[in-house]
Design a protein around this motif. Structure first.
Motif, short mmCIF file in Angstrom:
data_model
loop_
_atom_site.label_atom_id
_atom_site.label_comp_id
_atom_site.label_asym_id
_atom_site.label_seq_id
_atom_site.Cartn_x
_atom_site.Cartn_y
_atom_site.Cartn_z
N ASN A 128 -33.07 28.62 2.05
CA ASN A 128 -33.06 30.10 1.92
C ASN A 128 -34.01 30.73 3.05
OD1 ASN A 128 -33.08 33.11 0.85
ND2 ASN A 128 -34.23 32.21 -1.00
N ALA A 163 -26.35 34.29 8.55
CA ALA A 163 -26.55 33.48 7.47
C ALA A 163 -25.49 33.99 6.21
CB ALA A 163 -28.10 34.22 6.85
N PRO A 165 -24.86 34.93 2.46
CA PRO A 165 -25.45 35.27 1.25
C PRO A 165 -24.78 34.39 -0.28
CG PRO A 165 -24.21 37.03 2.42
CD PRO A 165 -23.96 35.98 2.77
N SER A 170 -30.27 34.01 1.16
CA SER A 170 -29.55 34.18 2.24
C SER A 170 -29.76 32.83 2.96
CB SER A 170 -30.32 35.37 3.20
OG SER A 170 -29.80 35.25 4.49
#
Length: 300
Positions: A128, A163, A165, A170
């Motif tokens: 993340n 990235a 979601p 992210s």
């Protein structure tokens, strides 16, 4: 239980595939895990699509399977420059990879896998970007679209690509924190008796004799960034190996460790177009690692 853990290898993914083919001939695995390109292979193994559509695509895998615009073309470079000027947080659009993953792991094949009472766990490594926490997500319990996004995220290299979601996070390439999932699997999966770790780096890389000074030097922004990422990932990989060794020793878990030959990294930035050669190198690498494993057991 036996676990097969696969590192990232970018466009040298046929090397990983060759090692996997030989590994499947020797050992029966109940757990799969991967990061980056290794995540794609792990997912195809779990969903039983590796030896069908998976190998067909892996053995011809190139930029067209990943990027909306090829980064090596003038148009691709122009698009990257425009994204930078417009304030985007990435250079290249890898949304084509989502389509490639879906063409290998179809919705019907995935639900056949996830609904089976004998479905094998498949842990995909991601990070993340917001809080830097590492996540190994078992796609067996996910919905199809979520599983595809997690596999895609594991190959999303920060700055170079966007990235992904996912559930308020992210997510980016799992290789940012772990080059291979082996240490996490050894620590967190109960009942393991064996781990096979397939590394995309040589066992020792400090002695690599680069093909020439000019080719070993990074030229241009992207090449320089890739150079730094490569150096960092090698160091992370060595740390991962040490962590896995320590945990396996503590838990009496046996290991087969597979390493790439030095020749695979002689030209750091070249995308190897001889997929068959890489595939055969992977087979040889597994056999070498497996023989080393058997020899060590005989001397104990």
């Amino acid at each position: 239980m036996n676990a097969l853990c696969i590192s990232g290898a970018a466009f040298k993914i046929p090397f990983l595939a060759g090692a996997v083919v030989k590994a499947l001939d020797r050992i029966d695995y109940q757990v799969y895990a991967g990061v980056s390109s290794g995540a794609l292979i792990a997912a195809t193994l779990a969903t039983n699509t590796f030896k069908h559509e998976g190998l067909k695509i892996i053995l011809t895998f190139d930029e067209s399977d990943v990027f909306k615009q090829n980064p090596n073309t003038k148009w691709g470079k122009l698009k990257a420059a425009l994204r930078t000027l417009s304030g985007k947080s990435y250079l290249f659009d890898q949304s084509k990879l989502r389509d490639t993953i879906k063409s290998i792991i179809t919705k019907s094949e995935f639900y056949k896998y996830s609904s089976s009472l004998h479905a094998k766990s498949c842990y995909i490594g991601c990070v993340n970007e917001a809080d830097a926490k590492q996540h190994f997500i078992d796609i067996k319990s996910l919905k199809y679209e979520h599983a595809i996004e997690v596999i895609l995220a594991s190959s999303s290299l920060p700055v170079l690509t966007q990235a992904v979601p996912y559930q308020g996070m992210s997510l980016v390439d799992g290789g940012v924190r772990s080059h291979i999932p082996s240490p996490w699997i050894a620590k967190n999966v109960d009942g393991l008796s064996h781990i096979t770790s397939i590394y995309s780096r040589p066992r020792e890389f400090d002695q690599i004799n680069w093909s020439s000074t000019n080719k070993s030097l990074a030229r241009g922004l992207v090449s320089r960034l890739l150079r730094v990422i490569s150096i960092l990932s090698w160091e992370v990989s060595k740390y991962d190996e040490h962590e896995c060794d320590t945990t396996c020793e503590e838990k009496s878990i046996t290991q087969v460790k597979v390493f790439a030959p030095h020749s695979l990294l002689q030209k750091l930035y070249d995308v190897e177009d001889n997929h068959d050669k890489l595939f055969e190198l992977g087979k040889v690498a597994f056999s070498t690692g497996y023989d080393r494993f058997n020899s060590s057991r005989k001397t104990v």
